[in-house]
Write an enzyme that holds these catalytic residues in place. Structure first.
Site, PDB file in Angstrom:
ATOM      1  N   GLU A 100       0.824  -1.211   0.000  1.00  0.00           N
ATOM      2  CA  GLU A 100       0.000   0.000   0.000  1.00  0.00           C
ATOM      3  C   GLU A 100       0.856   1.258   0.000  1.00  0.00           C
ATOM      4  O   GLU A 100       0.534   2.239  -0.664  1.00  0.00           O
ATOM      5  CB  GLU A 100      -0.954  -0.004   1.202  1.00  0.00           C
ATOM      6  CG  GLU A 100      -2.093  -1.001   1.102  1.00  0.00           C
ATOM      7  CD  GLU A 100      -3.021  -0.715  -0.068  1.00  0.00           C
ATOM      8  OE1 GLU A 100      -3.069   0.440  -0.549  1.00  0.00           O
ATOM      9  OE2 GLU A 100      -3.695  -1.658  -0.518  1.00  0.00           O
TER      10      GLU A 100
ATOM     11  N   CYS B  26     -20.125  -4.787 -16.305  1.00  0.00           N
ATOM     12  CA  CYS B  26     -19.991  -4.367 -14.901  1.00  0.00           C
ATOM     13  C   CYS B  26     -21.062  -5.041 -14.045  1.00  0.00           C
ATOM     14  O   CYS B  26     -22.242  -5.059 -14.419  1.00  0.00           O
ATOM     15  CB  CYS B  26     -20.110  -2.853 -14.800  1.00  0.00           C
ATOM     16  SG  CYS B  26     -20.030  -2.232 -13.095  1.00  0.00           S
TER      17      CYS B  26
ATOM     18  N   CYS C  19     -18.975  -0.665 -19.250  1.00  0.00           N
ATOM     19  CA  CYS C  19     -20.240  -0.748 -18.520  1.00  0.00           C
ATOM     20  C   CYS C  19     -21.006  -2.038 -18.824  1.00  0.00           C
ATOM     21  O   CYS C  19     -21.731  -2.555 -17.968  1.00  0.00           O
ATOM     22  CB  CYS C  19     -21.111   0.458 -18.846  1.00  0.00           C
ATOM     23  SG  CYS C  19     -20.382   2.042 -18.347  1.00  0.00           S
TER      24      CYS C  19
ATOM     25  N   CYS D  90     -26.540   1.586 -12.090  1.00  0.00           N
ATOM     26  CA  CYS D  90     -25.561   2.676 -12.116  1.00  0.00           C
ATOM     27  C   CYS D  90     -26.217   3.932 -12.702  1.00  0.00           C
ATOM     28  O   CYS D  90     -26.596   3.957 -13.883  1.00  0.00           O
ATOM     29  CB  CYS D  90     -24.344   2.279 -12.934  1.00  0.00           C
ATOM     30  SG  CYS D  90     -23.125   3.599 -13.098  1.00  0.00           S
TER      31      CYS D  90
ATOM     32  N   CYS E  14     -14.471  -0.071 -14.413  1.00  0.00           N
ATOM     33  CA  CYS E  14     -14.920   1.327 -14.298  1.00  0.00           C
ATOM     34  C   CYS E  14     -13.700   2.240 -14.435  1.00  0.00           C
ATOM     35  O   CYS E  14     -13.382   3.036 -13.552  1.00  0.00           O
ATOM     36  CB  CYS E  14     -15.628   1.530 -12.964  1.00  0.00           C
ATOM     37  SG  CYS E  14     -16.630   3.033 -12.870  1.00  0.00           S
TER      38      CYS E  14
END
Length: 343
Positions: free
Chosen positions: A43, A206, A203, A212, A196
């Site tokens: 991270e 998805c 889309c 959405c 995305c």
């Protein structure tokens, strides 16, 4: 758990990306747990950097320093050299500080809660949330750029970033489940990274396409909106690259605080918006090798490079490093560009 969260986890179980620090959903279901050291290290490396760029750095670090105790005992210069090329070098300094606190004050074991992680050096709200969720399966709202984009589109948030950040956090909180927290955090980040995407979102495949709001309105690709940033200023500087007859090169270590803090570099001028020349570090036949350009977070740098070979004498700044100990890969990117120009 909301239906959206369940649908996303079903998608993640099939499409989870493979990463050297990640425990996949199948292994996690079998009881395998992530190494908190690996999650924290990845991270920190991933801040402002891509997954593709980080993978090799991560493998190199965990091979050389397998545990947080090993990293805590490392020499500062060795860690900074291994970090070279990842940029944002304050992260490397904070990496060492955090490792030493974990080793000395926590017995080499990372705390497992958001609040306790937040107290460690160099760990901010995002990293604390990511480590607590992914490493320890704690419920936390992990809000990176990918998640912001997903939320802005799913709920069609038209207010621009960064002003809308807290709105997006609240929306993300509403979808964050109380179980499989680590898988969910990684799932929503994977959704933003692979489907995305910033441009041309896919889309049609998805798992959240049905509800959405931005897809239904036909403007998903235009979100999230962002307040325009001010143009970055240009700063100018000079770098002196010197090579001795025996091949040794003249380097200096930059101050711990400030840009490229603690890194090796070429002696030269300060970097400022008005032209400013610095006295050469020693007398030599300096040749103008041209200019290298590099972009930092807050400014563009144009660095004039001057080169001299077969130099002798004691320098006013820096010291000579034997060629056998010099590796251009240990230099920060802008300094390596100057070296490449002289080659």
């Amino acid at each position: 758990m909301t239906q959206q969260s369940a649908d996303l986890l079903d998608w993640y179980d099939i499409h989870a990306r493979e990463m050297p620090w990640r425990v996949g959903p199948a292994a996690r279901q079998d009881g395998v747990r992530p190494d908190p050291y690996h999650i924290w290290l990845s991270e920190v490396m991933l801040q402002q950097t891509t997954v593709a760029a980080v993978k090799d750095y991560f493998r190199k670090f965990v091979s050389r320093w397998p545990t947080v105790r090993d990293l805590a005992g490392a020499q500062d210069g060795d860690v900074m050299a291994a970090w070279a090329g990842l940029g944002y070098y304050a992260r490397a300094r904070n990496l060492l500080k955090c490792a030493r606190v974990v080793a000395q004050e926590h017995g080499g074991v990372f705390p497992d809660t958001y609040d306790a992680l937040l107290k460690l050096p160099g760990i901010g709200p995002y990293t604390a949330a990511a480590v607590s969720a992914i490493a320890f399966d704690r419920r936390a709202v992990v809000l990176d750029g990918n998640v912001e984009r997903v939320m802005a589109r799913y709920y069609r948030v038209l207010d621009p970033l960064p002003a809308s950040k807290e709105t997006l956090r609240t929306l993300a909180d509403g979808l964050t489940p109380n179980r499989r927290c680590g898988d969910y955090a990684q799932a929503v980040m994977d959704l933003g990274a692979t489907i995305c995407t910033p441009r041309s979102p896919a889309c049609g495949i998805c798992p959240w396409m049905a509800d959405c709001a931005a897809r239904l309105a036909g403007d998903a690709a235009s979100l999230p909106r962002k307040t325009p940033k001010a143009a970055k200023p240009i700063r100018l500087g000079v770098a002196y690259v010197a090579e001795r007859t025996d091949g040794a090169v003249l380097l200096e270590r930059r101050p711990d605080k400030g840009l490229l803090g603690g890194m090796l570099g070429w002696p030269g001028s300060t970097w400022q918006e008005a032209p400013h020349d610095a006295e050469p570090p020693l007398d030599a036949d300096w040749q103008d090798r041209g200019e290298v350009r590099h972009t930092f977070t807050h400014f563009h740098l144009r660095l004039q490079v001057r080169f001299a070979r077969d130099v002798s004498g004691d320098p006013d700044s820096g010291s000579f490093l034997p060629r056998t100990q010099f590796s251009p890969a240990d230099l920060p990117t802008v300094m390596r560009k100057a070296w490449d120009l002289c080659r």
